[in-house]
Design a protein around this motif. Structure first.
Motif, mmCIF file in Angstrom:
data_model
loop_
_atom_site.group_PDB
_atom_site.id
_atom_site.type_symbol
_atom_site.label_atom_id
_atom_site.label_comp_id
_atom_site.label_asym_id
_atom_site.label_seq_id
_atom_site.Cartn_x
_atom_site.Cartn_y
_atom_site.Cartn_z
ATOM 1 N N ILE A 182 -45.798 12.427 4.257
ATOM 2 C CA ILE A 182 -46.047 12.637 5.689
ATOM 3 C C ILE A 182 -46.143 14.135 5.979
ATOM 4 C CG2 ILE A 182 -45.076 12.396 8.004
ATOM 5 C CD1 ILE A 182 -43.738 9.801 7.086
ATOM 6 N N LYS A 183 -45.213 14.894 5.406
ATOM 7 C CA LYS A 183 -45.147 16.338 5.654
ATOM 8 C C LYS A 183 -46.446 17.026 5.222
ATOM 9 C CE LYS A 183 -42.707 19.701 7.276
ATOM 10 N NZ LYS A 183 -43.899 20.378 7.716
ATOM 11 N N ALA A 184 -47.044 16.535 4.144
ATOM 12 C CA ALA A 184 -48.281 17.148 3.659
ATOM 13 C C ALA A 184 -49.458 16.876 4.600
ATOM 14 C CB ALA A 184 -48.592 16.634 2.253
ATOM 15 N N LYS A 185 -49.376 15.821 5.369
ATOM 16 C CA LYS A 185 -50.503 15.396 6.214
ATOM 17 C C LYS A 185 -50.343 15.749 7.680
ATOM 18 C CE LYS A 185 -54.017 12.843 4.703
ATOM 19 N NZ LYS A 185 -54.544 11.481 4.613
ATOM 20 N N GLU A 186 -49.107 15.700 8.173
ATOM 21 C CA GLU A 186 -48.854 15.857 9.610
ATOM 22 C C GLU A 186 -48.226 17.229 9.856
ATOM 23 O OE1 GLU A 186 -49.325 13.532 12.253
ATOM 24 O OE2 GLU A 186 -50.558 12.452 10.809
ATOM 25 N N PRO A 187 -48.683 17.918 10.904
ATOM 26 C CA PRO A 187 -48.282 19.319 11.068
ATOM 27 C C PRO A 187 -46.991 19.572 11.850
ATOM 28 C CG PRO A 187 -49.961 18.754 12.657
ATOM 29 C CD PRO A 187 -49.675 17.497 11.901
ATOM 30 N N PHE A 188 -46.047 18.639 11.838
ATOM 31 C CA PHE A 188 -44.860 18.805 12.684
ATOM 32 C C PHE A 188 -43.881 19.861 12.144
ATOM 33 C CE2 PHE A 188 -43.755 15.492 9.620
ATOM 34 C CZ PHE A 188 -42.532 15.934 9.151
ATOM 35 N N THR A 189 -42.989 20.294 12.997
ATOM 36 C CA THR A 189 -41.821 21.092 12.634
ATOM 37 C C THR A 189 -40.631 20.133 12.654
ATOM 38 O OG1 THR A 189 -42.818 23.021 13.669
ATOM 39 C CG2 THR A 189 -40.436 23.101 13.295
ATOM 40 N N GLY A 190 -39.884 20.049 11.565
ATOM 41 C CA GLY A 190 -38.896 18.979 11.411
ATOM 42 C C GLY A 190 -37.449 19.422 11.588
#
Ligand code: ADP
Ligand code: ADP
Length: 227
Positions: A182-190
């Motif tokens: 998910i992290k590789a595809k979606e640009p969120f800050t977690g």
């Protein structure tokens, strides 16, 4: 400038027996696209911290900034997932993922909304389960669906409050790999809240340890993102 900037935050709950100080001198700073894990003993204020970031409560002292704006109320740019995903049993998995778009409308057309939901479900390995009901899925699958729901609005910030805590060890490690995907595809800050230091080190690029009563930022560990 950091995407999330928590500066000198102090917070106390009002209770029947007076103020309960929970957080004091809390400092956390996360750059855009960063992924911070917050670890600390039970009751140290980790969930309180997620409410401060999401704007559900306001600090007694200090400031919470998101993308250059001081947080004073809840924003749809913050997505959340919890330990026990609450999925609506009378709706299909696809319709559960689409739910946030009914509550806070977007500019996406209906077709594009559904395409995004299907893409997210495929990303977490739930293609083929779009029309199932939540009770037909395992606990790990339900948590994957709730991650899709948290991501449907393309949130700037994704808050994960012990999302894998209720899962068995195998399922949990599956979910860690899916989080990397998910992290590789979606640009969120977690922001990941966890008791599990191994999980924190596997998923995050910064680990913040809270301790003390009231709790404060005890130390901050920066990890090499290319490790
Ligand atoms: P954690 O998530 O680290 O377990 P919490 O943020 O849930 O910690 O809680 C921190 C402390 O604040 C605990 O002592 C808890 O009992 C108390 N607390 C949490 N929510 C409330 C509330 N709504 N009212 C009063 N006290 C609360
Ligand atoms: P967690 O540690 O996962 O946050 P808790 O059991 O501490 O879970 O809290 C569950 C819920 O109960 C939270 O919504 C919290 O706000 C609320 N809560 C916790 N402690 C108190 C308290 N002392 N008074 C009122 N509400 C509380």
């Amino acid at each position: 400038t950091p995407l999330i900037d928590i500066k000198g935050v102090r917070y106390a709950y009002d209770t029947a027996t007076g103020k309960l100080p929970v957080l004091e001198r809390l400092d956390i700073s996360v750059s855009q696209g960063g992924f911070v894990a917050v670890v600390g003993p039970s009751g140290c204020g980790k969930s309180t911290l997620t409410r401060l970031i999401s704007g559900l409560i306001r600090p007694d002292e200090g400031e919470v900034w998101l993308h250059g704006e001081q947080v004073t109320s809840p924003k749809p740019t913050v997505g959340m997932a919890f330990q026990n995903p609450v999925l609506l049993e009378w709706r299909s998995i696809l319709k559960n993922v689409l739910l946030p778009l009914e509550i806070v409308p977007t500019k996406l057309s209906r077709t594009d909304q559904e395409a995004r939901a299907r893409d997210l479900l495929a990303l977490v390995g739930l293609d083929g389960f779009e029309d199932k009901r939540p009770s037909e899925l395992s606990g790990g699958m339900r948590q994957r669906a709730s991650l899709c729901r948290a991501l449907i609005h393309q949130p700037e910030v994704l808050i994960l409050d012990e999302p894998f805590g209720a899962l068995d060890a195998f399922t949990r490690e599956d979910l860690w790999q899916i989080m990397h995907r998910i992290k590789a595809k979606e640009p969120f800050t977690g922001v990941l809240i966890t008791h599990d230091l191994r999980e924190a080190i596997y998923l995050a690029d910064q680990v913040v340890v809270l301790s003390g009563r009231p709790a404060r930022t005890q130390y901050v560990m920066d990890l090499d993102p290319n490790r």
